[in-house]
Design an enzyme around this catalytic site. Sequence first.
Site, PDB file in Angstrom:
ATOM      1  N   LYS A  15      39.781  44.062  33.980  1.00 28.39           N
ATOM      2  CA  LYS A  15      40.860  44.560  33.100  1.00 28.39           C
ATOM      3  C   LYS A  15      41.605  45.707  33.788  1.00 28.39           C
ATOM      4  CE  LYS A  15      38.098  43.075  29.209  1.00 28.39           C
ATOM      5  NZ  LYS A  15      37.932  43.080  27.775  1.00 28.39           N
ATOM      6  N   GLY A  74      34.101  43.353  23.950  1.00 24.64           N
ATOM      7  CA  GLY A  74      34.049  44.811  24.046  1.00 24.64           C
ATOM      8  C   GLY A  74      33.482  45.478  22.801  1.00 24.64           C
ATOM      9  N   GLU A 113      43.437  39.542  24.904  1.00 26.21           N
ATOM     10  CA  GLU A 113      44.213  40.796  24.950  1.00 26.21           C
ATOM     11  C   GLU A 113      45.666  40.508  25.312  1.00 26.21           C
ATOM     12  OE1 GLU A 113      41.536  42.871  27.600  1.00 26.21           O
ATOM     13  OE2 GLU A 113      40.044  42.899  25.990  1.00 26.21           O
ATOM     14  N   GLU A 150      35.859  32.887  24.335  1.00 27.98           N
ATOM     15  CA  GLU A 150      35.628  34.304  24.094  1.00 27.98           C
ATOM     16  C   GLU A 150      35.988  34.641  22.644  1.00 27.98           C
ATOM     17  OE1 GLU A 150      35.821  36.630  28.035  1.00 27.98           O
ATOM     18  OE2 GLU A 150      37.843  36.491  27.264  1.00 27.98           O
ATOM     19  N   SER A 208      30.819  40.565  25.258  1.00 26.28           N
ATOM     20  CA  SER A 208      29.633  41.421  25.299  1.00 26.28           C
ATOM     21  C   SER A 208      28.434  40.733  25.942  1.00 26.28           C
ATOM     22  CB  SER A 208      29.295  41.947  23.898  1.00 26.28           C
ATOM     23  OG  SER A 208      30.387  42.703  23.396  1.00 26.28           O
ATOM     24  N   GLY A 267      33.323  41.255  30.931  1.00 28.86           N
ATOM     25  CA  GLY A 267      34.218  42.404  30.954  1.00 28.86           C
ATOM     26  C   GLY A 267      33.462  43.666  31.342  1.00 28.86           C
ATOM     27  N   GLY A 268      33.046  44.446  30.348  1.00 28.17           N
ATOM     28  CA  GLY A 268      32.411  45.749  30.586  1.00 28.17           C
ATOM     29  C   GLY A 268      31.285  45.711  31.616  1.00 28.17           C
ATOM     30  N   HIS A 281      43.971  35.287  28.081  1.00 26.58           N
ATOM     31  CA  HIS A 281      42.965  36.216  27.551  1.00 26.58           C
ATOM     32  C   HIS A 281      43.446  36.738  26.190  1.00 26.58           C
ATOM     33  CE1 HIS A 281      40.399  39.696  27.068  1.00 26.58           C
ATOM     34  NE2 HIS A 281      39.595  39.149  27.956  1.00 26.58           N
ATOM     35  N   ASN A 312      35.912  40.230  34.832  1.00 23.39           N
ATOM     36  CA  ASN A 312      37.273  40.625  34.474  1.00 23.39           C
ATOM     37  C   ASN A 312      37.302  42.148  34.377  1.00 23.39           C
ATOM     38  OD1 ASN A 312      39.757  41.067  33.328  1.00 23.39           O
ATOM     39  ND2 ASN A 312      39.237  40.172  31.335  1.00 23.39           N
TER      40      ASN A 312
END
Length: 250
Positions: free
Chosen positions: A11, A174, A98, A168, A213, A234-235, A96, A9
């Site tokens: 983002k 994150g 967010e 998640e 993470s 993600g990251g 998600h 993802n």
Amino acid sequence: MRMKIVAGNWKMNTLPAEGAALAQDIVNAIAEVPSDVQLILAPPFTHLDRVEEVIKGSAVALSAQNCADKDKGAYTGEVSAAMLAATGCTYVILGHSERREYYHETSATLNGKMAMALVNGLRPIYCVGEKLEEREAGRHFDVVGSQIKEVLYGLTPEQIACVVVAYEPVWAIGTGKTATAEQAQEIHAFIRKTLAEKFGVLAENIPILYGGSCKPSNARELFAQNDIDGGLIGGAALKAEDFIAIARSF
Ligand code: PEP
């Protein structure tokens, strides 16, 4: 046998040329990934076309990060599931945290998005997860159970067979804090049990991904758990090397 999936993802990160380069690096390394692991890339809407050009003909699949809850019409700024399917997407991330937190997506909105995705042949990656205060209050099973029931219980058996779930925990996204493998397995098993109460044996085939993470150093232990079928990343999905290393962690 459930699918093994590693989905990135991105983002609101990368410009289109950077996204195309990242996708190319991933395609170049795909031979290092076991052939039974499905890689999925979810770039921003503006990059879908370019990333699709790069991954075409490879085993990497394309996902959007969101879709509209309406079919078409006067909904300025929205992108429909039909548009995404026509752009080459086969998956779409829905719910998600967010989007729930910053854009106030509720189960009602998500029911509409789910219906649009499924009608247009997209496989939803449906995200669930509790906030820190909910976990600390011991409410995580209630929260996740409700997120599953309110959006997935209305689906038909044919529809649920298309869904991927991503657990998640919001406190792990994150933040560098990962759920322990035991914490993650416990709630993945709970999600599968909740799905089985409604869909019976079909629940056995629904992939449930962990997100929060996840990185090369912890993916192996997480993916070794019985009910963890991969990751929503993600990251670490923004570095081809890390994303590929995670995909090699089964
Ligand atoms: C995510 O937001 O889907 C996610 C898992 O992010 P990160 O890996 O950066 O925690």
